[in-house]
Design an enzyme around this catalytic site. Sequence first.
Site, PDB file in Angstrom:
ATOM      1  N   HIS A   1      -4.266  -0.327  -5.801  1.00 53.09           N
ATOM      2  CA  HIS A   1      -5.570  -0.680  -6.383  1.00 53.09           C
ATOM      3  C   HIS A   1      -5.595  -0.385  -7.897  1.00 53.09           C
ATOM      4  CE1 HIS A   1      -6.956  -0.701  -2.213  1.00 53.09           C
ATOM      5  NE2 HIS A   1      -8.154  -1.096  -2.583  1.00 53.09           N
TER       6      HIS A   1
ATOM      7  N   CYS B   1       0.864  -1.178   0.000  1.00 52.68           N
ATOM      8  CA  CYS B   1       0.000   0.000   0.000  1.00 52.68           C
ATOM      9  C   CYS B   1       0.905   1.233   0.000  1.00 52.68           C
ATOM     10  CB  CYS B   1      -0.861  -0.024   1.266  1.00 52.68           C
ATOM     11  SG  CYS B   1      -1.886   1.431   1.513  1.00 52.68           S
TER      12      CYS B   1
ATOM     13  N   CYS C   1      -0.906   3.824  -6.480  1.00 52.91           N
ATOM     14  CA  CYS C   1      -1.781   3.147  -5.514  1.00 52.91           C
ATOM     15  C   CYS C   1      -1.953   1.715  -6.008  1.00 52.91           C
ATOM     16  CB  CYS C   1      -3.126   3.867  -5.464  1.00 52.91           C
ATOM     17  SG  CYS C   1      -4.398   2.999  -4.518  1.00 52.91           S
TER      18      CYS C   1
HETATM   19  N1  DGL Z   1      -3.834   0.463  -2.052  1.00 55.68           N
HETATM   20  C1  DGL Z   1      -3.670   1.686  -1.292  1.00 55.68           C
HETATM   21  C2  DGL Z   1      -2.465   2.437  -1.798  1.00 55.68           C
HETATM   22  O1  DGL Z   1      -1.613   1.845  -2.454  1.00 55.68           O
HETATM   23  C3  DGL Z   1      -4.960   2.414  -1.276  1.00 55.68           C
HETATM   24  C4  DGL Z   1      -5.023   3.463  -0.220  1.00 55.68           C
HETATM   25  C5  DGL Z   1      -6.380   3.775   0.283  1.00 55.68           C
HETATM   26  O2  DGL Z   1      -6.978   2.900   0.911  1.00 55.68           O
HETATM   27  O3  DGL Z   1      -6.808   4.923   0.123  1.00 55.68           O
HETATM   28  O4  DGL Z   1      -2.278   3.602  -1.563  1.00 55.68           O
END
Ligand code: DGL
Length: 259
Positions: A185, A73, A183
């Site tokens: 996601h 993350c 990110c």
């Molecule tokens: N996967 C997270 C990242 O890499 C998402 C962060 C979030 O939950 O806002 O930043």
Amino acid sequence: MSVNPIGIFDSGVGGTSIWNEIHALLPFENTIYLADSKNAPYGNKSKEHILELSIKNTELLIAKGCKLIVVACNTATTNAIKTLRNNYDIPFIGIEPAIKPAALKTQTKAIGILATKGTLSSELFHQTTDLYSNGVQVIEQEGEGIVPLIESGKLHSQEMNALLQVYLKPMINANIDYLVLGCTHYPYLMPQLLELLPNYIKIIDSGEAVAKQTQTILNQYDLANTFTKKPTLQFFSNANPEVMASLLNGKYQVDYLDF
Ligand code: DGL
């Protein structure tokens, strides 16, 4: 050598994009993945809150015997990894936006970065950007709303397309030739991004680099699992196991765990 699992955590399902890279490179390593989806998104939370959640996830993975932790993350890495490394006695691998390769390769001298507010406002992100962006215009865009849509299973939705169009427009207008996905996601948005972006814009993320770094550190600390038998791959979500199972193409079991 150690057969103990590699621990991986994210604010939710996005870190599975990193898990995919790690599992492809290290197919015999046992892994435990924690999706803290109950607390997603991390991106709008304070640094203190992100740290508190990162500590909670870390302590659970350590209690489960993990030999190394991948903070899959960007938001948790940029806000918490320094403290995690100082407080726990196992190696941590983090993920940060790939500003350096984009800034080195750009021909138009303009690059775009799509990430959460928490990442873009972090000290670590500013340090990296200042270090590598010499003479390069960096167009920063907060991906507000993207993570909640993915977490609720709306990856391929009209709402997502509408958001992406708004976020990409200023970057296209600024003539970027590289888009950095900051990110974990966002790699799941690749089909939509390829459709919405002109084809001279290249998209980069840090997933493969994180997997390689995990391999390097396992070898360096003599923690690699040298057995070649089928690994145990565990996935836990504290909110939406079915969304994660579907991102993993139904190939793995995802269990609900309250943490
Ligand atoms: N996967 C997270 C990242 O890499 C998402 C962060 C979030 O939950 O806002 O930043």
